[in-house]
Motif scaffolding. Structure first.
Motif, short mmCIF file in Angstrom:
data_model
loop_
_atom_site.label_atom_id
_atom_site.label_comp_id
_atom_site.label_asym_id
_atom_site.label_seq_id
_atom_site.Cartn_x
_atom_site.Cartn_y
_atom_site.Cartn_z
N LYS A 1 34.42 29.48 44.07
CA LYS A 1 33.93 30.64 44.26
C LYS A 1 34.91 31.75 43.39
O LYS A 1 34.59 32.58 42.66
CB LYS A 1 33.80 31.27 45.93
CG LYS A 1 32.35 30.44 46.21
CD LYS A 1 32.61 30.70 47.74
CE LYS A 1 31.34 30.43 48.48
NZ LYS A 1 31.46 30.67 49.99
N ALA A 2 36.11 31.68 43.72
CA ALA A 2 37.23 32.38 43.05
C ALA A 2 37.12 32.33 41.91
O ALA A 2 37.49 33.33 40.93
CB ALA A 2 38.56 32.00 43.80
N ALA A 3 36.84 31.02 41.14
CA ALA A 3 36.71 30.76 39.64
C ALA A 3 35.80 31.43 39.13
O ALA A 3 35.64 31.92 38.01
CB ALA A 3 36.85 29.54 39.14
N LYS A 4 34.52 31.85 39.89
CA LYS A 4 33.42 32.36 39.49
C LYS A 4 33.41 34.06 39.33
O LYS A 4 32.54 34.51 38.80
CB LYS A 4 32.34 31.85 40.27
CG LYS A 4 31.13 31.45 39.80
CD LYS A 4 29.98 31.08 40.68
CE LYS A 4 28.66 31.57 40.35
NZ LYS A 4 27.72 31.28 41.19
N VAL A 5 34.48 34.51 40.00
CA VAL A 5 34.63 35.99 40.00
C VAL A 5 34.88 36.58 38.58
O VAL A 5 35.93 35.89 38.12
CB VAL A 5 35.62 36.49 40.86
CG1 VAL A 5 35.79 38.13 41.07
CG2 VAL A 5 35.24 36.01 42.40
N ASP A 6 34.39 37.58 38.11
CA ASP A 6 34.62 38.11 36.85
C ASP A 6 35.70 39.09 36.69
O ASP A 6 35.57 40.29 37.31
CB ASP A 6 33.21 38.85 36.12
CG ASP A 6 33.64 39.39 35.14
OD1 ASP A 6 34.63 39.07 34.62
OD2 ASP A 6 32.68 40.11 34.48
N ARG A 7 36.88 38.56 36.65
CA ARG A 7 38.15 39.37 36.94
C ARG A 7 38.38 40.49 35.68
O ARG A 7 39.12 41.26 35.85
CB ARG A 7 39.43 38.51 36.91
CG ARG A 7 39.08 37.77 38.33
CD ARG A 7 40.75 36.91 38.50
NE ARG A 7 40.37 35.89 39.60
CZ ARG A 7 40.40 36.10 40.91
NH1 ARG A 7 40.28 37.11 41.15
NH2 ARG A 7 40.10 34.93 41.65
N SER A 8 37.46 40.48 34.59
CA SER A 8 37.66 41.35 33.63
C SER A 8 37.00 42.64 33.97
O SER A 8 37.12 43.69 33.26
CB SER A 8 37.08 40.75 32.20
OG SER A 8 35.73 40.57 32.50
N SER A 9 36.16 42.57 34.96
CA SER A 9 35.56 43.80 35.31
C SER A 9 36.60 44.74 36.08
O SER A 9 37.25 44.67 36.72
CB SER A 9 34.55 43.78 36.39
OG SER A 9 34.02 45.04 36.85
N PRO A 10 36.66 46.24 35.62
CA PRO A 10 37.42 47.16 36.06
C PRO A 10 37.25 47.21 37.65
O PRO A 10 38.06 47.80 38.33
CB PRO A 10 37.17 48.34 35.50
CG PRO A 10 35.89 48.40 34.81
CD PRO A 10 35.62 46.83 34.68
N PHE A 11 36.00 46.92 38.13
CA PHE A 11 35.76 47.09 39.43
C PHE A 11 36.57 46.34 40.49
O PHE A 11 36.57 46.48 41.73
CB PHE A 11 34.41 47.17 39.84
CG PHE A 11 33.27 48.13 39.20
CD1 PHE A 11 33.65 49.69 39.62
CD2 PHE A 11 32.51 47.94 38.23
CE1 PHE A 11 33.09 50.59 38.94
CE2 PHE A 11 31.97 49.12 37.21
CZ PHE A 11 32.15 50.32 37.85
N THR A 12 36.99 45.11 40.03
CA THR A 12 37.47 44.04 40.79
C THR A 12 39.06 44.60 41.13
O THR A 12 39.72 44.01 41.98
CB THR A 12 37.88 42.92 40.02
OG1 THR A 12 38.51 42.88 38.79
CG2 THR A 12 36.42 42.22 39.84
N ALA A 13 39.52 45.56 40.61
CA ALA A 13 40.69 46.16 40.97
C ALA A 13 40.57 47.27 41.63
O ALA A 13 41.47 48.09 42.12
CB ALA A 13 41.49 46.53 39.43
N VAL A 14 39.60 47.89 42.26
CA VAL A 14 39.35 48.83 43.15
C VAL A 14 39.58 48.33 44.50
O VAL A 14 38.78 47.35 45.06
CB VAL A 14 37.83 49.45 43.04
CG1 VAL A 14 37.65 50.47 44.10
CG2 VAL A 14 37.67 50.04 41.59
N PRO A 15 40.32 49.02 45.38
CA PRO A 15 40.69 48.78 46.72
C PRO A 15 39.62 49.10 47.78
O PRO A 15 38.75 50.06 47.44
CB PRO A 15 41.82 49.44 47.04
CG PRO A 15 41.93 50.41 46.28
CD PRO A 15 41.29 50.16 44.83
#
Length: 95
Positions: A6-20
């Motif tokens: 599941k963690a590998a599937k997260v798109d970490r390139s999206s700027p929204f993943t850094a929003v708290p």
């Protein structure tokens, strides 16, 4: 699918993943009568609908996202509460 997959599937390139976000942990609910609530003072005990060993619920807004167990951290963070996740909703699938 396990947690690592599941963690590998997260798109970490999206700027929204850094929003708290804010997660609310619910340990239980109380339903006192208003007269009882008004009579409460310092050191009053308000019983909850859960037991100490029952799981807590994690919410984002009003959406249940996970369940877990309260625990106390060790080391430099000794005494701080934390939640060990025991069940996680599949947020991407909406389940």
């Amino acid at each position: 699918m396990d947690d690592a997959a599941k963690a590998a599937k997260v798109d970490r390139s999206s700027p929204f993943t850094a929003v708290p976000i804010e997660i609310t942990i619910s340990v239980g609910r109380a339903r006192p009568l208003i007269r009882d609530l008004l009579a409460m003072g310092k050191d009053a005990v308000l019983p909850l609908d859960r037991r100490v060993d029952d799981p807590v619920e994690l919410y984002v807004g009003d959406r249940l996202i996970a369940r877990g167990e309260l625990e106390e951290l060790d080391g430099d963070q000794k005494g701080q509460l934390a939640v060990r996740l025991t069940e996680v909703a599949d947020i991407q699938a909406g389940v």
